[in-house]
Scaffold this active site. Structure first.
Site, mmCIF file in Angstrom:
data_model
loop_
_atom_site.group_PDB
_atom_site.id
_atom_site.type_symbol
_atom_site.label_atom_id
_atom_site.label_comp_id
_atom_site.label_asym_id
_atom_site.label_seq_id
_atom_site.Cartn_x
_atom_site.Cartn_y
_atom_site.Cartn_z
ATOM 1 N N ARG A 51 -26.995 -6.478 -7.043
ATOM 2 C CA ARG A 51 -28.319 -6.778 -6.518
ATOM 3 C C ARG A 51 -29.375 -6.014 -7.311
ATOM 4 N NH1 ARG A 51 -26.660 -5.087 -0.356
ATOM 5 N NH2 ARG A 51 -24.875 -6.519 -0.111
ATOM 6 N N ASP A 53 -33.387 -4.774 -7.002
ATOM 7 C CA ASP A 53 -34.384 -4.544 -5.950
ATOM 8 C C ASP A 53 -35.619 -5.411 -6.154
ATOM 9 O OD1 ASP A 53 -32.663 -2.555 -5.114
ATOM 10 O OD2 ASP A 53 -33.794 -0.944 -6.092
ATOM 11 N N ARG A 198 -33.849 4.173 -10.583
ATOM 12 C CA ARG A 198 -35.272 4.486 -10.462
ATOM 13 C C ARG A 198 -35.487 5.955 -10.094
ATOM 14 N NH1 ARG A 198 -37.195 0.254 -6.290
ATOM 15 N NH2 ARG A 198 -39.125 1.472 -6.462
#
Length: 245
Positions: A51, A53, A198
Site C-alpha cells: 500500500r 499512503d 517518511r
C-alpha cells in the site's frame, strides 16, 4: 483461470492512497478495479505489492488479479488507457504463472524521497519534492543512514498501531543522489512499515540540518518508541520506484 500482472504508474496527489476504502472510491485500487470489472464483466480484485499512503506516488507499482476472461492483455492495456483518470497509467499487462503473488513474492522494494534543497521552491517540481531551504549536510545524513542498514526493529520509525505485526525489517541500502536542485534519498529493503520511509526521511533531513546527532538516532532506534523520533516528512516527496521479485 488466468493470473495477470500489471505494472502501474500513478500520481498520488489526488488520492487517499492505494488501498480500497469503505467510505470513498477515491483510491488508486478502486479506480483500476472499477475499470477492469467493467471490461471483463467480473468483480475484479487487485493485489498490490504493498500500500502507498495518501499523496504518495508510484513509478512502478505491481499488482495482479485473476480472471476467467480470454480478453487479450493488449485490449486490457488500451481499455485502461482510455478509461482511467489521466494520473493513473497501466504501463504493462502480462499473463503470469498461477503461483505469482504481487505481495508475497517480493524480494526487494525501492523507494525514492525527493528533496528540493534551495532558497526558493521549483515551480515545476514543487508537488513532487519536499522543499527544504536550509543547506543540508549530506555527509551527516549518510552517517545517520548507516545506522539503519541491516535488520533492525523499526518500531520507533513507524506509525503502525498494531502490536501483533512485526516491526522488524531489513534495509539493504540507502543512497543519496544529487538532483538538479536538491537530493534524492533512495531506500532499498525487503519491505517497509506504515509511514516508515517518511519518518526515516524526516530523521535524515533533521540530521542534515544538524538538529539531531547519530548518537541520538541510535538511542531512538534502540528505544523502540515512536514518540522519540522526528516528525514525518510530507507524502508528496515519496515515490515507489520499483519492485523486484
Amino acid at each position: 483461470m488466468r493470473n495477470i500482472k500489471l505494472t502501474i504508474q500513478y500520481d498520488g496527489s489526488r488520492y487517499k492512497g492505494w488501498q480500497r476504502l469503505g467510505n470513498t472510491e477515491n483510491t488508486i485500487q478502486c479506480k483500476i478495479e472499477k475499470v477492469l470489472s467493467t471490461l471483463l464483466n467480473e468483480n475484479i480484485e487487485l493485489t498490490a505489492s504493498g500500500r502507498t499512503d495518501a499523496g504518495v506516488h508510484a513509478e512502478n507499482q505491481i499488482a495482479n488479479f485473476h480472471t476467467k476472461s480470454n480478453i487479450s492483455t493488449n485490449t486490457i492495456l488500451n481499455h485502461c488507457y482510455k478509461y482511467l483518470p489521466y494520473d493513473i497509467v497501466v504501463k504493462k499487462a502480462e499473463d503470469v504463472e498461477e503461483s505469482f503473488h504481487s505481495r508475497f513474492n517480493v524480494s526487494q522494494k525501492i523507494y525514492t524521497y525527493r528533496i528540493c534543497n534551495s532558497t526558493f521552491p521549483d515551480v515545476f517540481t514543487r508537488k513532487y519534492s519536499y522543499h527544504v531551504t536550509e543547506k543540508l549536510d549530506i555527509e551527516k545524513m549518510k552517517e545517520v543512514a548507516s545506522l539503519f542498514i541491516g535488520t533492525h526493529d523499526f518500531k520507533s520509525f513507524t506509525a503502525l498501531k498494531s502490536k501483533k505485526k512485526s516491526t522488524i525489517r531489513e534495509i539493504f541500502y540507502i543512497q543519496f543522489k544529487p538532483s538538479e536542485n536538491g537530493i534524492d534519498i533512495i531506500f532499498s529493503g525487503n519491505g517497509f512499515l506504515y509511514k516508515m520511509l517518511r519518518i526515516l526521511s524526516g530523521t535524515l533531513i533533521q540530521a542534515g540540518l544538524g538538529k539531531i546527532s547519530p548518537r541520538e538516532v541510535k538511542e531512538i532506534l534502540d528505544a523502540k518508541d515512536r514518540s522519540l523520533a522526528p516528525d514525518t516528512a510530507p507524502s508528496h516527496g515519496l515515490f515507489l520506484t520499483s519492485v523486484l521479485y
